[in-house]
Design a protein around this motif. Structure first.
Motif, mmCIF file in Angstrom:
data_model
loop_
_atom_site.group_PDB
_atom_site.id
_atom_site.type_symbol
_atom_site.label_atom_id
_atom_site.label_comp_id
_atom_site.label_asym_id
_atom_site.label_seq_id
_atom_site.Cartn_x
_atom_site.Cartn_y
_atom_site.Cartn_z
ATOM 1 N N GLU A 23 0.789 -1.241 0.194
ATOM 2 C CA GLU A 23 0.024 -0.108 0.033
ATOM 3 C C GLU A 23 0.791 1.156 -0.201
ATOM 4 O O GLU A 23 0.424 2.183 -0.847
ATOM 5 N N CYS A 80 -8.581 -8.238 -10.125
ATOM 6 C CA CYS A 80 -9.423 -7.443 -9.379
ATOM 7 C C CYS A 80 -8.679 -6.787 -8.182
ATOM 8 O O CYS A 80 -8.982 -5.454 -8.010
ATOM 9 N N LEU A 81 -8.042 -7.405 -7.589
ATOM 10 C CA LEU A 81 -7.381 -6.803 -6.306
ATOM 11 C C LEU A 81 -6.640 -5.722 -6.724
ATOM 12 O O LEU A 81 -6.360 -4.632 -6.024
ATOM 13 N N MET A 83 -6.535 -3.756 -9.444
ATOM 14 C CA MET A 83 -7.631 -2.360 -9.890
ATOM 15 C C MET A 83 -8.146 -1.941 -8.746
ATOM 16 O O MET A 83 -8.207 -0.691 -8.712
ATOM 17 N N ASN A 84 -8.598 -2.749 -7.860
ATOM 18 C CA ASN A 84 -9.192 -1.874 -6.422
ATOM 19 C C ASN A 84 -7.963 -1.256 -5.872
ATOM 20 O O ASN A 84 -8.310 0.027 -5.375
ATOM 21 N N ALA A 85 -6.986 -1.759 -5.665
ATOM 22 C CA ALA A 85 -5.868 -1.144 -4.907
ATOM 23 C C ALA A 85 -5.458 0.328 -5.832
ATOM 24 O O ALA A 85 -5.264 1.364 -5.132
ATOM 25 N N TRP A 86 -5.312 0.361 -6.974
ATOM 26 C CA TRP A 86 -4.997 1.399 -7.989
ATOM 27 C C TRP A 86 -5.988 2.507 -7.521
ATOM 28 O O TRP A 86 -6.054 3.566 -7.712
ATOM 29 N N THR A 87 -7.325 1.800 -7.926
ATOM 30 C CA THR A 87 -8.649 2.933 -7.791
ATOM 31 C C THR A 87 -8.587 3.528 -6.494
ATOM 32 O O THR A 87 -8.464 4.938 -6.383
ATOM 33 N N ASP A 88 -8.503 2.724 -5.244
ATOM 34 C CA ASP A 88 -8.294 3.670 -4.015
ATOM 35 C C ASP A 88 -7.109 4.498 -3.761
ATOM 36 O O ASP A 88 -7.437 5.775 -3.451
ATOM 37 N N ARG A 91 -7.994 7.513 -5.981
ATOM 38 C CA ARG A 91 -9.039 8.383 -5.651
ATOM 39 C C ARG A 91 -8.531 9.328 -4.594
ATOM 40 O O ARG A 91 -8.964 10.358 -4.381
ATOM 41 N N GLN A 99 -9.246 0.639 -16.154
ATOM 42 C CA GLN A 99 -8.435 -0.702 -16.418
ATOM 43 C C GLN A 99 -8.429 -0.933 -18.146
ATOM 44 O O GLN A 99 -9.512 -0.897 -18.641
#
Ligand code: GLU
Length: 368
Positions: A23, A80-81, A83-88, A91, A99
């Protein structure tokens, strides 16, 4: 200067092991992307590895599956993991991520590669950060890139990026894989440079320095500079873009003289000075020529070939920096000689230039 940069991040940088994302590194990279976008309107495309490694972690697999269906399943879980991490992370700095998953086929057919570029351009125009990865969950051996180093280089070529930044667990290109020293600057990727690289043996990553050099060859041939450096303690992206970071910088190949001055900032500190006569000065500044032995007047300092030197005119003005193809001792020997005399003295050389025009950047007060 650097209007569009592609940043490729290896699995080893983004993964904290066992299916976890690093992170802190992601947050630092997101901050860097935001900073360069804000300060210099630099467009950033991220090529992010990590899907397979994260999926393996989630399934509790310690070694890379040999069963391709399970490997693809890992990628489907891990993407999925990722992209979630990049999106968070993006943001958090007020940026939107997108993606884009590609296979080699997207580059093999011109119509498809044009669509890829149109989509990327549309995202960048909206200030969105594309997060690109190979579409591992459907790729198979025939259509796989195999590694994101080459994928990122092809994106540079397709989208005319100015700089490819490859952040990995390696500090850069080392003169010897185990115990060598860092090579700070590569003017031309020669067989000797390729021999310094080696593959990787990490269970979750593919590629290694061999594929990074392959990527650098593709990118520099399309006029894009390349920086390979450590993503473990990543320098600020702005430092990398401005040539202040520690790593290996590969100069773009075959650029016109007016194009090359932009990369002066990336040249390491000159190791010596070469004074030249007015004929050589004109050849360099007005005819886009190389520096030849016939124009040499004085050699200052002791340096080896492939080092950066300052080129000084008869008024003691620095008119350029460049990569010398001869050591200081050799230059003292060939000073004033004709091209044929230089080749007679150095039969192993195929070209007589002291500094070839492709490895020469006219000096400017501040690279623009
Ligand atoms: N696309 C692969 C993944 O996300 C990695 C490929 C690479 O690291 O070059 O795991």
């Amino acid at each position: 200067m650097v209007k569009k940069v592609v940043i490729k991040l290896g699995t080893g940088i983004l993964s904290a092991g066992k299916g976890k994302i690093h992170e802190a590194r992601l947050a630092k990279l997101a901050n860097g992307i935001h900073a360069v976008g804000k300060s210099s309107k630099t467009q950033v495309i991220v090529v992010s590895s990590g899907a397979v490694g994260l999926g393996m972690g989630k399934l509790g697999l310690d070694s890379r599956p040999t069963d391709l269906a399970i490997l693809r399943a890992c990628a489907a879980i891990g993407q999925c993991l990722l992209m979630n991490a990049w999106t968070d992370a993006l943001r958090h700095v007020g940026l939107v991520s997108a993606q884009v998953l590609l296979t080699r086929d997207d580059f093999n057919e011109r119509a498809r590669s044009q669509k890829v570029q149109e989509t990327l351009d549309a995202l960048l125009a909206q200030g969105v950060i594309p997060i690109v990865n190979e579409n591992d969950s459907v790729s198979d051996e025939e259509i796989k890139f195999g590694d994101n180093d080459v994928l990122s280089a092809l994106l540079c070529s397709l989208g005319k990026a100015n700089l490819l930044v490859i952040l990995s667990t390696a500090k850069g290109l080392m003169t010897h894989p185990e115990a060598g020293s860092l090579v700070p600057f590569v003017a031309e990727i020669t067989p000797a440079i390729e021999q310094m690289a080696k593959g990787t043996d990490s269970p979750t990553a593919v590629g290694g320095m061999v594929t990074k050099i392959e990527a650098a060859k593709i990118a520099t041939k399309s006029g894009c500079a390349v920086f390979i450096g450590s993503g473990e303690q990543p320098s600020e992206l702005s430092e990398i873009i401005n040539g202040q970071a520690i790593g290996t910088f590969f100069a773009p190949a075959g650029l016109e003289l007016r194009e090359r001055k932009r990369w002066l900032a990336f040249f390491p500190k000159p190791k010596g000075r070469i004074s030249i006569d007015d004929g050589a000065r004109n050849a360099i500044l007005t005819q886009g020529g190389s520096l030849l032995a016939s124009g040499l007047l004085h050699i200052e300092g002791e340096f080896e070939k492939a080092e950066v030197v300052s080129i000084i005119d008869s008024r003691n003005q620095t008119i350029a920096r460049g990569i010398t193809r001869f050591s200081s001792a050799e230059l003292l020997e060939i000073r004033g000689k004709s091209n044929s005399e230089v080749l007679d003295l150095h039969p192993g050389k195929t070209r007589p230039e002291v500094v070839h025009r492709d490895h020469l950047a006219p000096h400017v007060s501040s690279p623009n």
